[in-house]
Scaffold this active site. Structure first.
Site, PDB file in Angstrom:
ATOM      1  N   TYR A  62      40.760  15.759   9.537  1.00  0.00           N
ATOM      2  CA  TYR A  62      41.644  16.051  10.674  1.00  0.00           C
ATOM      3  C   TYR A  62      40.819  16.553  11.856  1.00  0.00           C
ATOM      4  CZ  TYR A  62      45.708  17.994  13.151  1.00  0.00           C
ATOM      5  OH  TYR A  62      46.678  18.291  14.080  1.00  0.00           O
ATOM      6  N   THR A  87      57.245  24.871  14.537  1.00  0.00           N
ATOM      7  CA  THR A  87      58.012  23.674  14.210  1.00  0.00           C
ATOM      8  C   THR A  87      58.720  23.937  12.889  1.00  0.00           C
ATOM      9  OG1 THR A  87      56.189  22.697  13.001  1.00  0.00           O
ATOM     10  CG2 THR A  87      56.342  22.148  15.336  1.00  0.00           C
ATOM     11  N   GLY A 128      59.535  16.883  15.772  1.00  0.00           N
ATOM     12  CA  GLY A 128      58.455  17.806  16.115  1.00  0.00           C
ATOM     13  C   GLY A 128      58.051  17.743  17.569  1.00  0.00           C
ATOM     14  N   LYS A 159      42.237  18.623   2.535  1.00  0.00           N
ATOM     15  CA  LYS A 159      41.539  18.783   1.258  1.00  0.00           C
ATOM     16  C   LYS A 159      40.109  19.148   1.595  1.00  0.00           C
ATOM     17  CE  LYS A 159      42.393  16.513  -3.152  1.00  0.00           C
ATOM     18  NZ  LYS A 159      43.687  16.992  -3.477  1.00  0.00           N
ATOM     19  N   ASN A 207      38.118  23.412  10.859  1.00  0.00           N
ATOM     20  CA  ASN A 207      38.894  24.241   9.945  1.00  0.00           C
ATOM     21  C   ASN A 207      38.553  23.855   8.517  1.00  0.00           C
ATOM     22  OD1 ASN A 207      40.701  26.205   9.276  1.00  0.00           O
ATOM     23  ND2 ASN A 207      42.508  24.909   9.521  1.00  0.00           N
ATOM     24  N   ASN A 261      36.296  17.157  -2.107  1.00  0.00           N
ATOM     25  CA  ASN A 261      37.299  16.477  -2.930  1.00  0.00           C
ATOM     26  C   ASN A 261      37.999  15.341  -2.192  1.00  0.00           C
ATOM     27  OD1 ASN A 261      36.744  18.486  -4.811  1.00  0.00           O
ATOM     28  ND2 ASN A 261      38.312  19.837  -3.936  1.00  0.00           N
TER      29      ASN A 261
HETATM   30  N1  LIG Z   1      52.446  21.381  14.743  1.00  0.00           N
HETATM   31  C1  LIG Z   1      51.329  21.936  15.196  1.00  0.00           C
HETATM   32  O1  LIG Z   1      51.189  23.149  15.175  1.00  0.00           O
HETATM   33  C2  LIG Z   1      50.227  21.070  15.782  1.00  0.00           C
HETATM   34  C3  LIG Z   1      49.073  21.702  16.207  1.00  0.00           C
HETATM   35  C4  LIG Z   1      48.053  20.928  16.741  1.00  0.00           C
HETATM   36  C5  LIG Z   1      48.200  19.569  16.897  1.00  0.00           C
HETATM   37  N2  LIG Z   1      49.332  18.958  16.466  1.00  0.00           N
HETATM   38  C6  LIG Z   1      49.424  17.515  16.689  1.00  0.00           C
HETATM   39  O2  LIG Z   1      50.629  17.223  17.363  1.00  0.00           O
HETATM   40  C7  LIG Z   1      51.084  15.943  16.989  1.00  0.00           C
HETATM   41  C8  LIG Z   1      52.515  16.037  16.525  1.00  0.00           C
HETATM   42  O3  LIG Z   1      52.579  16.963  15.473  1.00  0.00           O
HETATM   43  P1  LIG Z   1      53.941  17.528  14.844  1.00  0.00           P
HETATM   44  O4  LIG Z   1      53.711  18.929  14.476  1.00  0.00           O
HETATM   45  O5  LIG Z   1      55.056  17.211  15.714  1.00  0.00           O
HETATM   46  O6  LIG Z   1      53.993  16.669  13.498  1.00  0.00           O
HETATM   47  P2  LIG Z   1      55.190  15.969  12.730  1.00  0.00           P
HETATM   48  O7  LIG Z   1      54.662  15.578  11.414  1.00  0.00           O
HETATM   49  O8  LIG Z   1      56.420  16.796  12.818  1.00  0.00           O
HETATM   50  O9  LIG Z   1      55.439  14.650  13.603  1.00  0.00           O
HETATM   51  C9  LIG Z   1      54.526  13.605  13.636  1.00  0.00           C
HETATM   52  C10 LIG Z   1      55.297  12.324  13.880  1.00  0.00           C
HETATM   53  O10 LIG Z   1      54.353  11.256  13.906  1.00  0.00           O
HETATM   54  C11 LIG Z   1      54.858  10.191  13.145  1.00  0.00           C
HETATM   55  N3  LIG Z   1      53.800   9.371  12.596  1.00  0.00           N
HETATM   56  C12 LIG Z   1      52.930   9.673  11.604  1.00  0.00           C
HETATM   57  N4  LIG Z   1      52.167   8.609  11.313  1.00  0.00           N
HETATM   58  C13 LIG Z   1      52.563   7.606  12.128  1.00  0.00           C
HETATM   59  C14 LIG Z   1      52.169   6.254  12.291  1.00  0.00           C
HETATM   60  N5  LIG Z   1      51.199   5.723  11.537  1.00  0.00           N
HETATM   61  N6  LIG Z   1      52.796   5.508  13.226  1.00  0.00           N
HETATM   62  C15 LIG Z   1      53.793   6.028  13.989  1.00  0.00           C
HETATM   63  N7  LIG Z   1      54.204   7.302  13.869  1.00  0.00           N
HETATM   64  C16 LIG Z   1      53.603   8.080  12.952  1.00  0.00           C
HETATM   65  C17 LIG Z   1      55.643  10.862  12.042  1.00  0.00           C
HETATM   66  O11 LIG Z   1      56.582   9.971  11.437  1.00  0.00           O
HETATM   67  C18 LIG Z   1      56.292  12.028  12.757  1.00  0.00           C
HETATM   68  O12 LIG Z   1      57.545  11.675  13.290  1.00  0.00           O
HETATM   69  C19 LIG Z   1      50.117  15.442  15.934  1.00  0.00           C
HETATM   70  O13 LIG Z   1      49.167  14.579  16.538  1.00  0.00           O
HETATM   71  C20 LIG Z   1      49.459  16.695  15.448  1.00  0.00           C
HETATM   72  O14 LIG Z   1      48.191  16.444  14.933  1.00  0.00           O
HETATM   73  C21 LIG Z   1      50.350  19.683  15.905  1.00  0.00           C
END
Ligand SMILES: NC(=O)c1ccc[n+]([C@@H]2O[C@H](COP(=O)([O-])OP(=O)(O)OC[C@H]3O[C@@H](n4cnc5c(N)ncnc54)[C@H](O)[C@@H]3O)[C@@H](O)[C@H]2O)c1
Lengths: 455, 356
Positions: free
Chosen positions: A359, A396, A224, A301, A353, A305
């Site tokens: 979150y 993604t 991601g 959630k 949200n 809940n």
């Molecule tokens: N995808 C979106 O549209 C979006 C929007 C806003 C913010 N974000 C933020 O961007 C960041 C990345 O999101 P993404 O979409 O790539 O998500 P994703 O789930 O594809 O990737 C997240 C990664 O973090 C790792 N991870 C989770 N818990 C962990 C832990 N305890 N220790 C180490 N690694 C851990 C996961 O294994 C995964 O590889 C996050 O912080 C998310 O909140 C994403």
């Protein structure tokens, strides 16, 4: 692992506004945004530069920069296309001076090419000398955001507020905003100040390798947005230490190997992860300069809940872990002076949200952490910057699995009428990570195409 | 030859995929898949992408004929510099160990500065297999959560299940399986059922605890959905194991059950070794030094040696050569094919006695 696909659209998609957008499907194809390439020019056309009065320090610097890069400076009186307009209003004394914004920008908008740029420059209004001056500079926020909404064809508008005596620190930000690095950044306000410890900042020898010689840690790098961040930091010259949970080890190895970096399998919530990161960086790479706290999870959630465990897991991964790791990272023998911390927030942390209270809390907390830490006197004295990026709808694998109509709404509800790419978030992170950008700290920049959510 | 050699050989780190039950998570994976994944995990952990190593030596006991150049083919699929040489070797259960000896010797002699040794096996037809019926019973037992389910699973047991279906998995010269060979040795050494069950249970508990405290966080690359060894039974107990019937050996004195014997397993592992200067140049801290190794073989066909007792002979020779005793070591690792193998080896070392 819960997907982040609902971030932060799930509730919105079923709202009346969302339905209206669905109904209006059949919109023209969104413009393909101009994105950065190492060999691409800073700007793919001429730039117009305007300002107020005799003293236009930022316009002068912009002109010098563009001349170095071989970009043509356009003529304000003809009608040929331009790729950018920069207006330096740092000298504004009161609201009457805002006319200059109109006078420079209005005629240029029809000339603006696809993925064009409008960059408005003012002063931070908090440090204005008079009420009139504060009103005028604050007015630029509403004006720039409105311009950003008026623009079409992938063009963006952003406001840069440059503190007095920080004029020399603006180059990295101008380059970022002009180039394809800021493709999905629009309607944002960026403050450029002095370096925390008053040192003058270091410009790179080569602007295509602004992170050369640096060692950067990216958490959540297995996939991601984190994988994209690792890739862009490596492209910009950094050595990558890719961190993710042990269970993601195979994908993590793929990322680390592709970038010729190292993989560190660690859960960010473990008590010793901060120390393991610091030790790994120093033992294996001899230093630590950049830390990107990107790992994050959702456990959506309704609050009604949500039990204690569910609540705790989100806050622990997204917020508490950062505080814990920072103890080692900012401690003795951790990150170098003039280092950079970048945190990944979310527009859910700005707008909130439905169904994302945990979150939203965690990502809002990230913003508070960023701002407070950036002002910490020890952090400032060491010249360390702390900034956050707040992504909007990012395409993604997960957003790709949202049903088509729903997904269409999510990606269209912004001024650029499309979703962003992980690389867009990564480019902003990489800009925050530059030594040349040491004047930018405590900032939260949304990478959301000026999403309507929480704007 | 320059007097700078032999030189010190550093053990720098290792990696493996979690071990799977044969026919389980890795049923569709090849030896090459397992080993390539293992190597890429090792490469990422130690930042070796694009590096040309001196040699990569590994092997598999059960190898398809198409895998005649298995290790070199694996290298070409990894992030290593494709000019990294590699070759296969094979020495039954000692394949991986022999690979490590070869790499170490090359480093010691200055022929290479760095290398990886390893092994890979998918044991779908390894020299030990339980009848499908017994497998069914044991798997059901494994899945069972309540005493009632356990009882139901055990109720499906039929004595006929005890005959292992191992037509090909026997020593060619004795016609006996490895387990049946070991059963003879265990009996001769008076290794009790209780001691074997205790060792097996301790082994499960220690492994589970090691995972829980994060010991394996940076030692394993998960693969095909498996993040921990599938053979691991954290809830194993002496009471549970006591209920199992022997599967190897015959008659009253039979002690070896499916609970204290290793099941058929798929997996791969690799270890990175280098000279002192190579390690320093790559900012790697040696975990240990490779000092010496000894291989032995026994006469289990015509003589009275137990099939799996070669270490009993090899180690005293090694110690004598180095002027050391077993008390000079902090850690020992004994290949754990069966609990009785470990206990026999310890007993023999302890008594300074070897089978005549
Ligand atoms: N995808 C979106 O549209 C979006 C929007 C806003 C913010 N974000 C933020 O961007 C960041 C990345 O999101 P993404 O979409 O790539 O998500 P994703 O789930 O594809 O990737 C997240 C990664 O973090 C790792 N991870 C989770 N818990 C962990 C832990 N305890 N220790 C180490 N690694 C851990 C996961 O294994 C995964 O590889 C996050 O912080 C998310 O909140 C994403």
């Amino acid at each position: 692992m819960a997907s982040l696909r609902n971030d932060p659209y799930a509730a919105l998609l079923s709202s009346p506004l969302g339905k209206r957008v669905v109904d209006s499907l059949g919109l023209p194809q969104p413009t393909k945004l101009r994105r950065y390439a190492v060999d691409a020019p800073v700007l793919d056309g001429a730039a117009l530069i305007g300002g107020l009065g005799e003293d236009t320090p930022i316009a002068d610097r912009a002109k010098a920069l563009l001349e170095t890069e071989g970009v043509e400076i356009g003529d304000p009186f003809d009608t040929l296309p331009v790729a950018a307009v920069i207006v330096d209003l740092t000298a504004m004394a009161g609201p009457a001076d805002l006319e200059r914004l109109r006078a420079v920008v209005a005629p240029s908008l029809k000339r603006l090419t696809s993925s064009g740029r409008v960059i408005v420059v003012g002063r931070p209004w908090e440090s204005a000398r008079t009420v009139e001056q504060a009103a005028a500079h604050r007015a630029l926020v509403g004006a720039t955001k409105s311009i950003a909404k008026e623009l079409r064809a992938g063009a963006t508008a952003n406001l840069v507020l440059v503190a007095e005596r920080a004029e020399d620190n603006v180059e990295a930000t101008l380059r970022f905003l002009l180039s394809g690095r800021s493709a999905y950044v629009s309607g944002q306000v960026i403050e450029v100040g002095g370096t925390g410890n008053g040192d003058s900042l270091l410009l790179p020898d080569d602007w295509t390798q602004p992170l050369a010689g640096k060692v950067a840690v990216v958490t959540g790098a297995a996939r991601g947005i984190g994988a994209a961040i690792a890739e862009v930091l490596a492209r910009d010259g950094a050595t990558i230490v890719a961190v993710d949970i042990p269970a993601a080890g195979q994908a993590l190895a793929g990322v680390a190997n592709r970038l010729h970096g190292t993989a560190l399998q660690a859960d960010v919530t473990a008590a010793d992860t901060g120390e393991r990161i610091v030790d790994h960086c120093h033992l294996r790479h001899g230093r630590l300069d950049i830390v990107v706290h990107n790992a994050g999870i959702t456990r959506d959630k309704l609050l009604a809940n949500t039990d204690e465990a569910r609540w705790a897991s989100v806050l622990d991964v997204n917020l508490l872990s950062i505080l814990r790791m920072n103890e080692a990272i900012l401690g003795e023998g951790g990150i170098s002076d003039h280092g950079h911390l970048v945190l990944v927030s979310s527009i859910a942390g700005i707008a909130g949200n439905r169904g994302q209270t945990s979150y939203g809390a965690s990502k809002s907390g990230v913003i508070g952490l960023t701002q407070a830490l950036s002002r910490d006197s020890a952090v400032q004295a060491r010249g360390i910057t702390v900034n956050a990026v707040a992504p909007g709808f990012i395409e993604t694998e997960m957003t790709g699995s949202i049903p088509f109509a729903t997904r269409e709404v999510g990606r269209r509800l912004n001024s650029l009428q499309q979703g962003g790419l992980p690389i867009d978030v990564a480019e902003t992170v990489a800009w925050f990570s530059q030594d040349a950008n040491a004047g930018v700290t405590g900032q939260v920049v949304r990478v959301c195409g000026q999403s309507l959510i929480g704007a | 030859m320059s007097s700078d050699f032999p030189r010190k050989v550093a053990i720098l780190g290792g990696n493996r995929v979690p071990f799977a039950r044969s026919g389980g998570a890795y049923a569709a994976a090849s030896n090459a898949d397992l080993f390539t994944t293992t190597l890429d995990g090792l490469i990422a952990r130690f930042g070796l992408a694009g590096e040309q190593l001196g040699d990569v030596v590994a092997g598999a006991v059960l190898k398809h004929s198409r895998d005649w150049n298995l290790v070199r083919e694996c290298i070409l699929g990894t992030a290593l510099d494709p000019r990294t040489p590699a070759f296969d070797l094979q020495q039954a259960c000692g394949t991986g160990l022999e690979a490590a000896i070869v790499v170490a010797n090359k480093i010691a002699l200055g022929q290479i500065d760095s290398g990886i040794a390893g092994g890979t096996d998918t044991a779908s037809d390894a020299p030990m297999s339980l009848s499908d019926g017994l497998r069914g019973v044991l798997l059901a037992l494994n899945r069972a959560k309540t005493p009632a389910q356990r009882a139901a699973a055990l109720a499906t047991f039929r004595p006929a299940y005890l005959s292992p279906q191992v037509p090909a998995n026997v020593e060619p010269r004795t016609g006996m399986s490895m387990g049946d060979h070991m059963a003879i040795t265990a009996k001769e050494w008076g290794i009790t059922r209780e001691a074997q069950d205790e060792l097996a249970v301790a082994s499960h508990h220690n492994l589970a605890a090691a995972y829980d405290r994060g010991f394996f966080d940076d030692l394993v690359t998960p693969y095909l959905g498996l993040t921990r060894d599938a053979n691991l039974r954290p809830d194993s107990s002496v009471e549970k194991l006591a209920k199992l019937s022997p599967v190897f050996g015959k008659g009253d004195g039979a002690t070896m059950t499916a609970g204290n014997s290793t099941p058929l397993t798929d997996g791969a592992s690799a270890v990175l070794m280098g000279s002192e200067s190579w390690a320093a140049a790559h900012n790697l801290t040696p975990l240990a030094w490779f000092v010496d190794a000894q291989t032995a073989a026994v006469d289990y066909v015509n003589g009275r040696d137990g099939l799996l007792t070669a270490p009993v002979f090899a180690v005293p020779e090694l110690l004598a050569r180095q002027g050391m005793s077993l008390q000079d070591f902090d850690f020992y690792e004994i290949h754990e094919a069966f609990a009785s193998t470990v206990l026999t080896t310890l007993a023999a070392w302890g008594e300074r006695r070897v089978l005549p």
